[in-house]
Design a protein around this motif. Sequence first.
Motif, PDB file in Angstrom:
ATOM      1  N   UNK A 196     -11.107  -6.244  -1.757  1.00 27.91           N
ATOM      2  CA  UNK A 196     -11.001  -5.468  -0.512  1.00 27.91           C
ATOM      3  C   UNK A 196      -9.964  -6.065   0.434  1.00 27.91           C
ATOM      4  N   UNK A 197      -9.947  -7.386   0.547  1.00 29.48           N
ATOM      5  CA  UNK A 197      -8.968  -8.035   1.428  1.00 29.48           C
ATOM      6  C   UNK A 197      -7.543  -7.816   0.918  1.00 29.48           C
ATOM      7  N   UNK A 198      -7.363  -7.875  -0.401  1.00 27.63           N
ATOM      8  CA  UNK A 198      -6.039  -7.653  -0.987  1.00 27.63           C
ATOM      9  C   UNK A 198      -5.590  -6.208  -0.763  1.00 27.63           C
ATOM     10  N   UNK A 199      -6.495  -5.265  -0.955  1.00 28.93           N
ATOM     11  CA  UNK A 199      -6.149  -3.863  -0.751  1.00 28.93           C
ATOM     12  C   UNK A 199      -5.841  -3.578   0.716  1.00 28.93           C
ATOM     13  N   UNK A 200      -6.566  -4.198   1.618  1.00 27.99           N
ATOM     14  CA  UNK A 200      -6.317  -4.006   3.051  1.00 27.99           C
ATOM     15  C   UNK A 200      -4.912  -4.473   3.412  1.00 27.99           C
ATOM     16  N   UNK A 201      -4.501  -5.635   2.900  1.00 30.67           N
ATOM     17  CA  UNK A 201      -3.152  -6.134   3.166  1.00 30.67           C
ATOM     18  C   UNK A 201      -2.117  -5.193   2.559  1.00 30.67           C
ATOM     19  N   UNK A 202      -2.295  -4.823   1.295  1.00 29.58           N
ATOM     20  CA  UNK A 202      -1.335  -3.926   0.634  1.00 29.58           C
ATOM     21  C   UNK A 202      -1.199  -2.626   1.426  1.00 29.58           C
ATOM     22  N   UNK A 203      -2.312  -2.055   1.847  1.00 28.48           N
ATOM     23  CA  UNK A 203      -2.284  -0.783   2.561  1.00 28.48           C
ATOM     24  C   UNK A 203      -1.600  -0.904   3.922  1.00 28.48           C
ATOM     25  N   UNK A 204      -1.670  -2.080   4.526  1.00 24.14           N
ATOM     26  CA  UNK A 204      -1.015  -2.331   5.806  1.00 24.14           C
ATOM     27  C   UNK A 204       0.509  -2.417   5.633  1.00 24.14           C
ATOM     28  N   UNK A 205       0.947  -2.959   4.495  1.00 24.09           N
ATOM     29  CA  UNK A 205       2.366  -3.197   4.262  1.00 24.09           C
ATOM     30  C   UNK A 205       3.069  -2.003   3.609  1.00 24.09           C
ATOM     31  N   UNK A 206       2.404  -1.355   2.663  1.00 22.72           N
ATOM     32  CA  UNK A 206       3.025  -0.269   1.898  1.00 22.72           C
ATOM     33  C   UNK A 206       2.426   1.082   2.250  1.00 22.72           C
ATOM     34  N   UNK A 207       3.245   2.138   2.140  1.00 27.87           N
ATOM     35  CA  UNK A 207       2.735   3.488   2.360  1.00 27.87           C
ATOM     36  C   UNK A 207       2.064   4.028   1.107  1.00 27.87           C
ATOM     37  N   UNK A 208       2.543   3.643  -0.055  1.00 27.02           N
ATOM     38  CA  UNK A 208       1.968   4.118  -1.317  1.00 27.02           C
ATOM     39  C   UNK A 208       0.726   3.315  -1.652  1.00 27.02           C
TER      40      UNK A 208
END
Length: 135
Positions: free
Chosen positions: A10-22
């Motif tokens: 969940x923490x990894x996905x939260x960071x990815x979603x903050x940085x990338x639009x896809x």
Amino acid sequence: MQKLTKQLLQKAQTLRDKVFKDKDEAFIASLTPNHQYYKKHNITKLEYFVKIKDNEVIGTIGLYEENNETWLGWFCVDERYRNQGIGQEMFDFILKKASKLKIYTDKDNFIAQNFYEKNGFKKFYEDKKNVYYKN
């Protein structure tokens, strides 16, 4: 650097979603053997790693194999920790795992393009959306 786990997902996905639009299911698929994502994207291997600081995921980086080529996947550093050498540390880690690597990034992401070129990667293709590199 440590391997992505279900506890850190969940923490990894939260960071990815903050940085990338896809967004996609790559992180989940990397933790789930025989996930439909492998077949859908013709991927034979998929693994992700995270950089942790103060119990927070501050970076993600991954590798995936597609059509006998190894590609970089979801590489990002939390904006609060950029320009501290963390991205370079993560990239060096992944290069030890894959000596031949292909990468793509958004055509307008000049920071990423400069980073890859600084690390010896050469542009080999460009389309309307992305720039592609290999070493």
